[in-house]
Design an enzyme around this catalytic site. Structure first.
Site, PDB file in Angstrom:
ATOM      1  N   ASP A  10     -41.208  11.129   3.877  1.00  0.00           N
ATOM      2  CA  ASP A  10     -42.286  10.813   4.816  1.00  0.00           C
ATOM      3  C   ASP A  10     -42.515  12.040   5.697  1.00  0.00           C
ATOM      4  OD1 ASP A  10     -44.067   9.168   6.413  1.00  0.00           O
ATOM      5  OD2 ASP A  10     -42.451   9.061   7.886  1.00  0.00           O
ATOM      6  N   ASP A  12     -44.792  12.074   9.292  1.00  0.00           N
ATOM      7  CA  ASP A  12     -44.806  11.794  10.733  1.00  0.00           C
ATOM      8  C   ASP A  12     -43.550  11.043  11.162  1.00  0.00           C
ATOM      9  OD1 ASP A  12     -47.244  12.951  10.608  1.00  0.00           O
ATOM     10  OD2 ASP A  12     -48.413  11.177  11.154  1.00  0.00           O
ATOM     11  N   ASP A 216     -38.985   6.826   8.302  1.00  0.00           N
ATOM     12  CA  ASP A 216     -38.620   6.239   9.599  1.00  0.00           C
ATOM     13  C   ASP A 216     -39.306   4.915   9.888  1.00  0.00           C
ATOM     14  OD1 ASP A 216     -41.231   7.500  10.036  1.00  0.00           O
ATOM     15  OD2 ASP A 216     -40.858   7.138  12.174  1.00  0.00           O
TER      16      ASP A 216
END
Length: 274
Positions: A10, A12, A216
């Site tokens: 991922d 961001d 996240d």
């Protein structure tokens, strides 16, 4: 058969800092992956237009996955087999998994009277900057979407579940990310795209690949759950998501790119690369 590693990450809040989108703390680990010829696949909610610019900054040469698994982009000079029958877009071959964005925009507009949200389609560049902290140029690139329609969700969690049920009957899902709820085709998923690309690597190199996935947020759960090495990168703004059925998940001590680097370095040691 040789065993090697492929990293799916991922952006961001993971490889990029949640607040300022910097990746300084990850540069050394990124260089290690490149030196060891370990593919690092960006698997993100970001758009094709955003990734073109970001890949230059990251010096990224590997395939990438956009809009929460909606499509895989493979550089045209890639050695991967069986890609030349795919759609060609600029310097890339594209494998897509869902409907075009216009269908999703029309669907979201039809639901505005029943739910409280703001569609990406209704935002100006300046409004998106306010919601995300992006600069003007990056916000403009983020608005250039192809396969998904993000929503700023202002309604309840119960209402979101009703929306999901309503959309499921039409082959569409609503997936919650770090900042937005993303409308996309039911088959669009970071895990689906990850597994498709992993198989393409295996078909080409005839190697036993071990996948590592780092994320996240809720929209990363699927790919983390299905990876051989599952990693949750700690966030400064929310608790780590639960990864169902996995009791071997690494949760980083540090936030964002610093935690990302910790996990990459740990994997390289554990797998005998360094």
């Amino acid at each position: 058969m040789t065993t090697t590693l492929i990293v799916f990450t991922d952006l961001d809040g993971t490889l990029l800092d949640h607040f300022d989108y910097a990746f300084t703390d990850a540069e050394a680990a990124l260089f290690s992956l490149k030196t060891l010829a370990i593919p690092c696949v960006l698997n993100t909610s970001k758009t094709y237009a955003e990734l073109l610019e970001l890949r230059l900054a990251l010096r990224h040469k590997d395939p990438f996955i956009i809009e929460n698994g909606a499509a895989v982009y493979i550089p045209a000079n890639s050695p991967l087999v069986n890609i030349h029958d795919l759609e060609r877009r600029g310097d890339f071959y594209v494998q897509s998994f869902g409907p075009k964005r216009q269908h999703l925009i029309e669907l979201s507009q039809s639901m505005k009277s029943r739910y409280d949200f703001i569609s990406y389609h209704d935002l100006s560049t300046e409004q998106l900057m306010e919601h995300t902290g992006l600069d003007y140029q990056t916000a403009e690139l983020s608005l250039q979407r192809d396969f998904t329609e993000p929503l700023i969700w202002n309604d309840s969690n119960a209402a979101l579940e009703r929306l999901r049920h309503e959309l499921a009957a039409q082959g569409i899902k609503a997936q919650k990310g770090g900042r937005f709820v993303h409308l996309m085709g039911a088959q669009c998923d970071k895990a689906v795209a990850m597994n498709w690309l992993k198989q393409a690597y295996q078909d080409t190199f005839h190697e036993d690949l071990k996948s590592m996935a780092l994320g996240d947020g809720e929209n990363d759960v699927g790919m983390i759950c299905e990876a051989d090495i599952p990693v949750v990168v700690r966030s400064p703004v929310h608790v780590p998501p639960e990864i169902p059925g996995r009791y071997d998940v690494w949760i980083t001590d540090s936030y964002g790119p610093k935690g990302w680097s910790e996990a990459i370095n740990k994997a390289l040691v554990n797998e005998g690369f360094i």
